[in-house]
Design an enzyme around this catalytic site. Structure first.
Site, PDB file in Angstrom:
ATOM      1  N   PHE A 120      12.405  -9.278 -56.351  1.00  0.00           N
ATOM      2  CA  PHE A 120      13.095  -8.102 -56.862  1.00  0.00           C
ATOM      3  C   PHE A 120      12.804  -6.929 -55.939  1.00  0.00           C
ATOM      4  CE2 PHE A 120      14.870  -6.558 -61.072  1.00  0.00           C
ATOM      5  CZ  PHE A 120      15.694  -7.635 -61.243  1.00  0.00           C
ATOM      6  N   GLN A 233      16.865   7.449 -63.239  1.00  0.00           N
ATOM      7  CA  GLN A 233      17.171   6.352 -62.317  1.00  0.00           C
ATOM      8  C   GLN A 233      18.631   5.940 -62.418  1.00  0.00           C
ATOM      9  OE1 GLN A 233      15.597   2.039 -62.698  1.00  0.00           O
ATOM     10  NE2 GLN A 233      14.678   2.858 -60.846  1.00  0.00           N
ATOM     11  N   HIS A 235      20.763   3.026 -61.430  1.00  0.00           N
ATOM     12  CA  HIS A 235      20.684   1.643 -60.942  1.00  0.00           C
ATOM     13  C   HIS A 235      21.819   1.470 -59.943  1.00  0.00           C
ATOM     14  CE1 HIS A 235      20.688  -2.703 -60.798  1.00  0.00           C
ATOM     15  NE2 HIS A 235      19.619  -2.749 -61.566  1.00  0.00           N
ATOM     16  N   LEU A 249      25.613  -3.166 -66.422  1.00  0.00           N
ATOM     17  CA  LEU A 249      24.662  -3.529 -65.383  1.00  0.00           C
ATOM     18  C   LEU A 249      24.960  -4.859 -64.683  1.00  0.00           C
ATOM     19  CD1 LEU A 249      22.054  -2.291 -64.310  1.00  0.00           C
ATOM     20  CD2 LEU A 249      20.812  -3.880 -65.768  1.00  0.00           C
ATOM     21  N   GLU A 252      19.640  -6.794 -60.572  1.00  0.00           N
ATOM     22  CA  GLU A 252      19.055  -6.816 -59.232  1.00  0.00           C
ATOM     23  C   GLU A 252      18.742  -8.256 -58.819  1.00  0.00           C
ATOM     24  OE1 GLU A 252      16.390  -3.531 -59.093  1.00  0.00           O
ATOM     25  OE2 GLU A 252      15.206  -4.391 -57.479  1.00  0.00           O
ATOM     26  N   ARG A 308      15.281   1.100 -55.979  1.00  0.00           N
ATOM     27  CA  ARG A 308      16.614   1.406 -56.503  1.00  0.00           C
ATOM     28  C   ARG A 308      17.154   2.767 -56.066  1.00  0.00           C
ATOM     29  NH1 ARG A 308      15.771  -1.005 -62.640  1.00  0.00           N
ATOM     30  NH2 ARG A 308      16.060  -3.183 -62.039  1.00  0.00           N
ATOM     31  N   HIS A 374      20.640   4.470 -65.590  1.00  0.00           N
ATOM     32  CA  HIS A 374      20.021   3.277 -66.162  1.00  0.00           C
ATOM     33  C   HIS A 374      18.735   3.581 -66.916  1.00  0.00           C
ATOM     34  CE1 HIS A 374      19.089  -0.915 -66.506  1.00  0.00           C
ATOM     35  NE2 HIS A 374      18.023  -0.862 -65.754  1.00  0.00           N
ATOM     36  N   ARG A 409      11.368   3.937 -60.766  1.00  0.00           N
ATOM     37  CA  ARG A 409      10.815   2.714 -61.328  1.00  0.00           C
ATOM     38  C   ARG A 409      11.296   1.505 -60.544  1.00  0.00           C
ATOM     39  NH1 ARG A 409      12.653  -1.173 -64.673  1.00  0.00           N
ATOM     40  NH2 ARG A 409      14.531  -0.112 -65.395  1.00  0.00           N
TER      41      ARG A 409
END
Lengths: 614, 278, 255
Positions: A120, A233, A235, A249, A252, A308, A374, A409
């Site tokens: 990730f 954040q 995404h 979404l 990832e 991200r 996100h 994050r």
């Protein structure tokens, strides 16, 4: 109007991963515990988490350990994290994951029968325990079943909106049953907020209707500190087309499993956006990036898996430079890089989602993706070890709490955050409830709040709450989005004031029974209050760092890098200050490295190519 | 990609009412390309009926909140595309019918949560001697299918055993609960015994395997073939099969095996040493 | 239009599609098969046309058979020899999980189609006699599968034309018939359970895992096996019957 009353030692608000884990812990320690949630049990936003739970189990890469995870988390957060939270998180995440297995969770396996881990963004090693691309569902169902089997009282479809206080300390909470519209108040020695974020203030978001910032607003109202509310954040990958699914979404995990981002010219553009801060960890040729999936020792990570914030800004810049797709996104291609049955096995719900909602077969064509709001890294300021907020008796865990993730994050760190700090919050709340006398819930307070719940019916307002909400979303999307500017933020604050005035005139039709118009009219207050905290904090932080990018201050500033922006409510107004971050102890600083993020970030305002490579 | 490019007006009949009664009310709203039924319901809410009650959360087929019946078919509204219907085709949306209506499209699904409380929980066998848990992909895959369940309760809605026979709710738990029970029963680590409960309390025998649960499952879980029928077979072995019964008697009486391996003996197996703490 | 609380739950269904089509087709096809096999089974003639034996009459257990397989029953048996064996395949099909789905829907109307109300008021499913017997499906599987040995024997015999190898249309039909019947048996839900489905962990039990996986693959098409084998059994009998009656002649090559 009658108010139904309940007494508990610990009331947990929210039944996502953090709330359930907190309640399980509090209950196990003997505290009389209730879980109160706005939706049906098991529908909380955790269910949407796809990719996995980050934990340095070392099953796939024995080189991995908590120290590497800690380093990745701190660097990914652009060093704005609360170091102690990041440390506890990295150390305890493996135990929390294994505990889920004790409760019946079934993660995908390695050949040796251990938990398989996947790659990730921002993680040095394949680290995410997962179940295909529906890890959140596995986690919430496991916790839900365990909580139900433990016999914890659950109040479903029940919205708690205000904290009741006894002097400085928390004494309970009050709200309403969504189904009947009846009011309900809890007397509690300790309240754990696990209400998640505030995504519904934005138009393009991966968040559900529940994300109205309730916990943040309640804490603010009760006098608690918030920190770093500007850290939101985006995404990088969400669906962009058709319009009605914009923002949903795209995990990832697609990139973790080999997918790559391309612009409309077919270039793998991420190679142009590698910041110096991550250069030593990131591949600079396509060959090395592709080889990394198989051999992590001799190759560096693909830039498709940069944190991200970097990827979202890069996509934003590509689209603004005219290299986007027809519908204003970029391409995410796994079809040409992995076999169809591998894609269907590893990413079943992505396959399903694109097929059903967009008529796209991701094993044959590239997906069109773009950024979506996100997550919020900012939130309630908590003590790292106990998750205690700055108001006695109040605890916060999960997205509603702040500090753990700093300015950005990493993917996969959210689910582990929920478990680690959910447990700590539940434990601390239970222990606090044992050593503290029962507080007194003041009837006058309860009565005053009951009046506020009734107000939308009684004032005969004419404003449509749905229209106000839509305008709020437009405002935040346009003016407090990925790239921010002083004048736009000021404009946003002015509009928020007008929206607040209109929300006070919002009218409601029908009865109290399951009335979404009424619920939204009440939610608007929270949404606007938290939006204001975000916009004001964004105005204060004059630098670009992680989830906060200022076009007028496009570089990270080391000065700002050591400060939290603190938001408090005093005399009905928001008061913002800055306070120094707790310093990282020497031995941990050595793990992180001495370099700091320093260069200009891609704001898309000029055709500048970051990293000097075109 | 097939997308409609021109916005058109859609007409939709939505059932409105409460426990005392109700009726279909028709609304006309503009439709955008790619819209799903839930989008139209939201648009009706925002422009015509602000108090229209509907449950939803993720809007991506992952949470199982927006269950309803669209033209009589149990569906998730968020996964039912408007372009499935011919232009001008009448679209009727009504609440699920197995559960009492609270208001409009929202029903009281507490039946499911009450039944869930009666399921004996997961009880794992001891860890491996090195303190780890080992399970293998071939073993977890079967159960992972059941863990895909998003608890939309469409299977409960369509199951005629409770949909058409209210009395059976006492003695029958419905397909969702059998999926749950199958997941626990076939879990490679679980040691709890549930087979007799599945027959006697959860009423597996009421299922006449007409497979409607499988047909409506938005997660494509083969509820009947992979959960219910294997459970029926296990119940047969434990309860109806005379040969299996005789074999159990012989094994229990036989001198060759004084301590038959069984679920009960597993429970009392010696605890393994704790893993070294990190 | 206000309705009562009960009406809200029991108002008429809203399906506007052709939900009645499937049950109707099942009634027609299954009904035709039952009527035809009652006639063909009771008539007791025209079930053998050298070297083809109708699958409805195999194994032919009476000494009175035109072409006895095993003359276990003496000449006192005057009725059709098909009656001696009909119980086995019948029990297998009647208790089959797939056929249960289909006849509960099409004949019992419980329910006729998904989200369409049950025809009757009371319902106890398979919790009471006679439906409790459905639980012994695995025994029906064992007997019906044992009979397949005879059908394979007949199918090979169908290539033997007075000691010469040959292929007739009937040979191919009989081979196809027994292959489909075997597919139907091997895809049975009970078999899938018996070969390994009863296990919770396949690790270290690779044979049972392989058998179970294989049974799973076949089982996914159990309905298809059920229908094709049903239709081909009847067709095979009909073909042999028409040959025996002299209506058709069998195209064949004998080497």
């Amino acid at each position: 109007m009658d108010v139904e009353r309940h007494e508990y030692d610990v009331v947990v608000i929210g039944a996502g991963g953090a709330g359930l884990r907190a309640a399980i812990e509090a209950h196990a320690l003997g505290a009389k515990t209730a879980i109160v949630c706005k939706s049906l049990l098991g529908k909380a936003h955790t269910v949407m988490a796809e990719g996995g739970i980050a934990a340095a189990l070392g099953n796939v890469w024995p080189e991995d350990n908590w120290k590497v995870h800690f380093r990745d988390t701190m660097r990914g957060g652009k060093l704005l994290n609360n170091w102690r939270m990041a440390q506890l998180h990295a150390q305890e995440a493996p135990d929390r994951v294994l505990e889920l297995e004790e409760w019946g969770a079934l993660f995908d396996r390695t050949n040796d029968g251990l938990i398989l881990q996947r790659d990730f963004g921002g993680h040095r090693y394949a680290r995410l325990a997962h179940v295909g691309d529906r890890t959140g569902l596995e986690m919430i169902r496991t916790l839900q079943d365990h909580a139900v089997a433990s016999g914890i009282d659950v109040f479903m479809e029940c919205t708690l909106r205000h904290l009741i206080t006894d002097g400085q300390r928390v004494a309970g909470a009050i709200g309403y049953w969504r189904q009947s519209g009846g009011l309900i108040a809890f007397g509690a020695k300790a309240v754990v907020l696990a209400t998640g974020g505030v995504g519904k203030a934005w138009k393009v978001t991966s968040n559900s209707w529940e994300y109205t910032g309730d916990g943040i607003a309640m804490a603010l109202e009760a006098g608690a500190d918030l920190i770093d509310m500007e850290m939101t954040q985006f995404h990088p990958t969400a669906m962009v087309w058709p319009l009605s699914v914009r923002g949903i979404l795209v995990t990832e995990g697609v990139r973790g499993d080999g997918g790559t981002l391309k612009n409309s010219k077919g270039d793998r553009f991420m190679f142009k956006y590698i910041p110096d801060f991550f250069r030593a960890d990131t591949a600079d040729t396509e060959r090395e990036a592709d080889a990394w999936y198989e051999d992590k020792k001799n190759n560096r990570r693909t830039p498709d898996l940069l944190p991200r914030d970097e990827v979202a800004r890069a996509i934003n810049t590509e689209v603004k430079a005219g290299r986007g797709t027809e519908h204003g996104g970029v391409f995410l291609d796994i079809a040409s890089r992995r076999p169809a049955d591998y894609i269907r096995r590893r990413l079943p719900s992505m396959y399903h989602q694109f097929k059903e909602l967009a008529d796209v077969d991701i094993t044959k064509e590239a997906m069109e993706v773009g950024p979506t709001l996100h997550y919020i890294m900012g939130g309630i300021r908590v003590d790292a070890d106990t998750a205690a907020a700055t108001v006695p008796g109040l605890y916060a865990a999960g997205e509603v709490a702040a500090g753990m993730h700093g300015a950005n994050r990493l993917g996969g760190n959210s689910l582990s955050d929920l478990l680690v700090f959910g447990k700590r919050a539940g434990q601390a709340a239970a222990e606090y409830s044992k050593r503290t006398p029962a507080p007194r819930a003041d009837d006058a307070q309860v009565g005053a709040y009951a009046q506020r719940f009734a107000a939308p019916f009684e004032r005969g307002g004419t404003e449509n709450p749905y229209a106000i909400h839509a305008e709020l979303q437009d405002t935040m999307q346009e003016l407090v989005g990925i790239i921010r500017r002083r004048d736009e933020l000021e404009e946003a604050l002015a509009r928020l004031e007008r929206l607040r005035a209109r929300a006070a005139r919002a009218g409601v039709k029908g009865s109290r029974v399951y009335n979404p118009g009424w619920h939204l009219a009440l939610d608007l207050e929270n949404l606007i209050a938290v939006s204001e905290a975000v916009a004001r904090s964004a105005l204060v932080r004059e630098e670009s760092r992680g989830g906060h990018t200022r076009e007028d201050f496009p570089k990270p500033d080391p000065e700002w890098g050591s400060k939290n922006v603190v938001t408090r409510r005093r005399d009905g107004r928001l008061v913002l200050t800055t306070e120094p971050l707790p310093p990282v102890p020497g031995e941990l600083r050595a793990l992180i490295g001495d370099d700091k993020p320093g260069e200009k970030v891609a704001t898309g305002s000029e055709p500048a190519i970051v990293g000097g490579k075109e | 990609m097939t997308t409609e490019t021109v916005a058109r007006e859609v007409r939709m009949k939505v059932w409105r009412g409460d426990a005392t009664g109700g009726e279909f009310v028709e609304f006309a709203v503009p439709s955008d390309p790619g819209m799903v039924v839930l989008d139209v319901v939201h648009r009706i809410q925002a422009t015509h009926a602000p108090d229209l009650a509907v449950r939803w959360n993720c809007k991506a087929g992952k949470c199982g909140s927006c269950s309803a019946e669209v033209n009589g078919h149990p569906k998730l509204m968020c996964m039912t595309r408007m372009n499935e219907f011919a232009p001008g085709e009448e679209i009727a949306v009504s609440p699920v019918k197995s559960f009492p209506v609270i208001k409009d499209l929202v029903t009281d699904v507490s039946f499911n949560y009450e039944k869930a409380k009666t399921v004996p929980p997961f009880k794992p066998k001891p860890k491996d001697p090195d303190g780890k848990r080992r399970m293998y992909q071939e073993d977890v895959e079967r159960v992972q299918e059941f863990h895909k369940c998003i608890e939309c309760f469409l299977c409960q809605d369509v199951c005629h055993v409770i949909r058409d026979h209210e009395d059976n709710k006492r003695s029958f738990s419905g397909p969702r609960m059998f999926v749950r029970l199958a997941a626990l029963e076939m879990h490679p680590l679980d040691t709890n015994e549930r087979i007799d409960l599945i027959r006697a309390q959860h009423g597996l025998g009421y299922c006449n395997i007409t497979k409607c649960c499988t047909e409506v499952c938005p997660e494509d879980i083969h509820i009947t073939d992979n959960a219910i029928i294997p459970l029926k077979e296990r119940v047969v072995t434990a309860h109806y099969d005379p040969l299996a019964w005789a074999l159990r008697r012989i094994r229990r009486a036989g001198p060759a095996s004084p301590a038959p391996p069984g679920p009960q003996s597993k429970e009392f197996a010696a605890p393994t040493p704790k893993p070294p703490s990190a | 239009m206000a309705t009562t609380a009960v009406d809200v739950r029991h108002r008429p269904h809203e399906r506007k599609d052709l939900w009645w089509l499937e049950p109707t087709v099942i009634v027609v096809v299954l009904g035709l098969f039952v009527l035809y096999s009652i006639y063909a089974g009771l008539v007791g003639t025209n079930y053998y046309y050298d070297p083809y034996l109708s699958p409805l009459y195999s194994p032919c257990l009476s000494a009175n058979c035109v072409h006895p397989t095993l003359p276990l029953i003496g000449t006192y048996w005057n009725l059709s020899p098909a009656i001696l064996i009909v119980a086995f395949p019948l029990a297998f099909r009647v208790t089959c999980y797939y056929y249960r789905r289909s006849y509960y829907r099409a004949f019992f109307w419980s329910p006729p189609a998904c989200a369409v109300p049950d025809a009757r008021k009371g319902y106890a499913g398979e919790t009471r006699f006679p439906f409790l017997i459905q639980n012994l499906h695995r025994y029906a599987l064992i007997f019906a599968t044992a009979l397949l040995i005879f059908l394979w024997w007949d199918a090979f015999g169908a290539f033997n034309f007075n000691g010469h190898f040959g292929v007739g249309f009937g040979s191919i039909l009989m081979l196809a018939n027994v292959a489909l019947l075997s597919g139907y048996s091997l895809s049975c839900h009970s078999l899938r359970y018996l070969v390994g489905g009863y296990l919770d962990s396949f690790h270290g039990k690779s044979l049972r895992f392989r058998l179970w996986s294989w049974a799973n693959t076949l089982n996914a098409r159990h309905a298809r096996w059920a229908w094709t084998s049903l239709i081909v059994v009847a067709s095979t009998d009909l073909y042999i019957r028409l040959l025996a009656m002299g209506v058709l002649t069998d195209p064949r090559i004998v080497f």
